[in-house]
Motif scaffolding. Structure first.
Motif, PDB file in Angstrom:
ATOM      1  N   LYS A  34       0.865  -1.196   0.000  1.00  0.00           N
ATOM      2  CA  LYS A  34       0.000   0.000   0.000  1.00  0.00           C
ATOM      3  C   LYS A  34       0.893   1.235   0.000  1.00  0.00           C
ATOM      4  O   LYS A  34       1.898   1.284   0.715  1.00  0.00           O
ATOM      5  N   GLY A  35       0.530   2.226  -0.780  1.00  0.00           N
ATOM      6  CA  GLY A  35       1.286   3.479  -0.799  1.00  0.00           C
ATOM      7  C   GLY A  35       2.608   3.412  -1.550  1.00  0.00           C
ATOM      8  O   GLY A  35       3.387   4.363  -1.513  1.00  0.00           O
ATOM      9  N   GLU A  36       2.848   2.304  -2.228  1.00  0.00           N
ATOM     10  CA  GLU A  36       4.103   2.167  -2.966  1.00  0.00           C
ATOM     11  C   GLU A  36       3.891   2.452  -4.456  1.00  0.00           C
ATOM     12  O   GLU A  36       2.823   2.171  -5.001  1.00  0.00           O
ATOM     13  N   PHE A  37       4.927   2.976  -5.094  1.00  0.00           N
ATOM     14  CA  PHE A  37       4.857   3.246  -6.539  1.00  0.00           C
ATOM     15  C   PHE A  37       5.929   2.423  -7.238  1.00  0.00           C
ATOM     16  O   PHE A  37       7.118   2.571  -6.973  1.00  0.00           O
ATOM     17  N   LEU A  38       5.503   1.572  -8.132  1.00  0.00           N
ATOM     18  CA  LEU A  38       6.448   0.769  -8.915  1.00  0.00           C
ATOM     19  C   LEU A  38       6.382   1.230 -10.375  1.00  0.00           C
ATOM     20  O   LEU A  38       5.299   1.390 -10.927  1.00  0.00           O
ATOM     21  N   SER A  39       7.554   1.467 -10.965  1.00  0.00           N
ATOM     22  CA  SER A  39       7.590   1.844 -12.379  1.00  0.00           C
ATOM     23  C   SER A  39       8.091   0.691 -13.222  1.00  0.00           C
ATOM     24  O   SER A  39       9.073   0.027 -12.870  1.00  0.00           O
ATOM     25  N   LEU A  40       7.430   0.470 -14.346  1.00  0.00           N
ATOM     26  CA  LEU A  40       7.887  -0.513 -15.324  1.00  0.00           C
ATOM     27  C   LEU A  40       8.772   0.240 -16.308  1.00  0.00           C
ATOM     28  O   LEU A  40       8.372   1.271 -16.851  1.00  0.00           O
ATOM     29  N   HIS A  41       9.982  -0.249 -16.500  1.00  0.00           N
ATOM     30  CA  HIS A  41      10.929   0.470 -17.348  1.00  0.00           C
ATOM     31  C   HIS A  41      11.628  -0.500 -18.284  1.00  0.00           C
ATOM     32  O   HIS A  41      11.921  -1.632 -17.900  1.00  0.00           O
ATOM     33  N   LEU A 172      -5.714   0.671  -5.990  1.00  0.00           N
ATOM     34  CA  LEU A 172      -4.593   0.397  -6.902  1.00  0.00           C
ATOM     35  C   LEU A 172      -4.830   1.197  -8.175  1.00  0.00           C
ATOM     36  O   LEU A 172      -5.911   1.137  -8.764  1.00  0.00           O
ATOM     37  N   LEU A 173      -3.814   1.939  -8.567  1.00  0.00           N
ATOM     38  CA  LEU A 173      -3.944   2.781  -9.755  1.00  0.00           C
ATOM     39  C   LEU A 173      -2.866   2.388 -10.766  1.00  0.00           C
ATOM     40  O   LEU A 173      -1.683   2.284 -10.421  1.00  0.00           O
ATOM     41  N   LEU A 174      -3.302   2.152 -12.010  1.00  0.00           N
ATOM     42  CA  LEU A 174      -2.390   1.761 -13.082  1.00  0.00           C
ATOM     43  C   LEU A 174      -2.265   2.947 -14.034  1.00  0.00           C
ATOM     44  O   LEU A 174      -3.272   3.441 -14.541  1.00  0.00           O
ATOM     45  N   LEU A 175      -1.053   3.422 -14.255  1.00  0.00           N
ATOM     46  CA  LEU A 175      -0.853   4.673 -14.999  1.00  0.00           C
ATOM     47  C   LEU A 175       0.035   4.462 -16.220  1.00  0.00           C
ATOM     48  O   LEU A 175       1.228   4.185 -16.082  1.00  0.00           O
ATOM     49  N   ASP A 176      -0.555   4.601 -17.412  1.00  0.00           N
ATOM     50  CA  ASP A 176       0.230   4.416 -18.632  1.00  0.00           C
ATOM     51  C   ASP A 176       0.675   5.781 -19.153  1.00  0.00           C
ATOM     52  O   ASP A 176      -0.107   6.505 -19.764  1.00  0.00           O
ATOM     53  N   GLU A 177       1.900   6.144 -18.869  1.00  0.00           N
ATOM     54  CA  GLU A 177       2.482   7.426 -19.283  1.00  0.00           C
ATOM     55  C   GLU A 177       1.619   8.638 -18.945  1.00  0.00           C
ATOM     56  O   GLU A 177       1.201   9.395 -19.822  1.00  0.00           O
ATOM     57  N   VAL A 202      -2.582   4.732  -1.571  1.00  0.00           N
ATOM     58  CA  VAL A 202      -2.875   4.181  -2.900  1.00  0.00           C
ATOM     59  C   VAL A 202      -1.589   3.557  -3.475  1.00  0.00           C
ATOM     60  O   VAL A 202      -0.536   4.189  -3.481  1.00  0.00           O
ATOM     61  N   ALA A 203      -1.691   2.315  -3.899  1.00  0.00           N
ATOM     62  CA  ALA A 203      -0.549   1.647  -4.545  1.00  0.00           C
ATOM     63  C   ALA A 203      -0.640   1.927  -6.042  1.00  0.00           C
ATOM     64  O   ALA A 203      -1.734   1.989  -6.602  1.00  0.00           O
ATOM     65  N   MET A 204       0.523   2.126  -6.691  1.00  0.00           N
ATOM     66  CA  MET A 204       0.479   2.474  -8.112  1.00  0.00           C
ATOM     67  C   MET A 204       1.537   1.730  -8.919  1.00  0.00           C
ATOM     68  O   MET A 204       2.644   1.496  -8.438  1.00  0.00           O
ATOM     69  N   VAL A 205       1.155   1.383 -10.144  1.00  0.00           N
ATOM     70  CA  VAL A 205       2.109   0.838 -11.115  1.00  0.00           C
ATOM     71  C   VAL A 205       2.068   1.788 -12.303  1.00  0.00           C
ATOM     72  O   VAL A 205       0.987   2.077 -12.833  1.00  0.00           O
ATOM     73  N   GLY A 206       3.229   2.302 -12.702  1.00  0.00           N
ATOM     74  CA  GLY A 206       3.240   3.300 -13.765  1.00  0.00           C
ATOM     75  C   GLY A 206       4.307   3.063 -14.816  1.00  0.00           C
ATOM     76  O   GLY A 206       5.263   2.313 -14.603  1.00  0.00           O
TER      77      GLY A 206
END
Ligand SMILES: Nc1ncnc2c1ncn2[C@@H]1O[C@H](COP(=O)(O)OP(=O)(O)OP(=O)(O)O)[C@@H](O)[C@H]1O
Length: 227
Positions: A34-41, A172-177, A202-206
């Motif tokens: 929870k509250g973490e932001f992970l970026s796919l790179h 959970l929020l998924l953010l594409d650019e 809010v956990a996020m993957v961006g």
């Protein structure tokens, strides 16, 4: 824990082309609190957008697990549950902000954004007020508020899209650019808002192409190679 992705694999089968197989991504593993932001790179074509779409179940999974941990302790495998459960999850728990605004014609910018709060049970008046504040914060001029975003510039449309995506945040929020066509000032404003969401848990993957923006918000980077 909010999300645990295990041995995730996706192969596209193109039935219109004699069932040719195209590898989307393979063996993806990560955990998100929870509250973490992970970026796919990673390089173009490595599978970043496809992973995001698979997490939202726009794409099905070829193999592996996407365990979503609800606040009440139940775990849902997004890769496997049936469609009705997915619709419920999208309504209540998981949000997806695509690169482009997809809306109906003739709905004003304020309505596009405020509807998200109204759906959560907020009154019409407060929802509209909050939507206006969010649009103003993201530098949308007041004269545009009551117009349809379909005629807005690319950057303006993206900012309305972000306002819509974050005004009533899910778990959970998924953010594409999310910052792809924004100038520096608005990129920083979006990042500030995302930081506030993190503080709310809010956990996020961006996915970001702008590395500077990515570093401002990211806790973990998941590095992908072309498969
Ligand atoms: N719906 C689909 N049908 C067939 N192949 C697909 C589909 N979606 C993605 N792919 C393939 O999966 C691979 C990964 O694509 P994806 O768009 O996920 O990459 P990406 O890392 O997001 O790239 P970029 O940084 O250029 O946006 C590509 O080879 C692409 O052709």
């Amino acid at each position: 824990m909010r999300l645990e992705v295990k041995n995730l694999d996706k192969t596209f089968k193109i039935y219109t082309r004699g069932s040719i197989e195209v590898k989307g991504f393979n063996n993806i593993n990560f955990k998100l609190k929870k509250g973490e932001f992970l970026s796919l790179h990673g390089p173009s074509g490595a599978g970043k957008s496809s992973i995001l779409k698979t997490l939202y179940r726009t794409y099905t999974t070829t193999s592996g697990n996407i365990n979503y941990y609800k606040d009440d302790g139940t775990v849902i495998d997004i890769a496997k549950v049936d469609e009705s459960e997915i619709l419920k999850l999208r309504k209540e728990e998981v949000g997806y902000v695509s690169q482009f605004l997809q809306i109906l014609p003739r709905v004003s910018a304020v309505d596009v954004v405020s509807q998200q709060l109204i759906l959560k049970g907020e009154s019409q008046e407060i929802s509209r007020q909050k939507a206006k504040e969010m649009l103003d914060y993201l530098s949308i001029r007041e004269e545009l508020f009551d117009l349809s975003p379909l005629t807005f510039s690319g950057g303006e449309q993206q900012r309305v899209n972000i306002a819509k995506g974050i005004i009533a945040p899910k778990s959970l929020l998924l953010l594409d650019e999310p910052t792809a066509s924004l100038d520096k000032k608005n990129t920083i404003r979006v990042i500030e808002k995302l930081k506030q969401l993190k503080q709310k848990g809010v956990a996020m993957v961006g996915i970001f192409h702008d590395l500077e923006a990515m570093e401002m918000i990211t806790d973990k980077i998941y590095e992908l190679k072309r498969v």
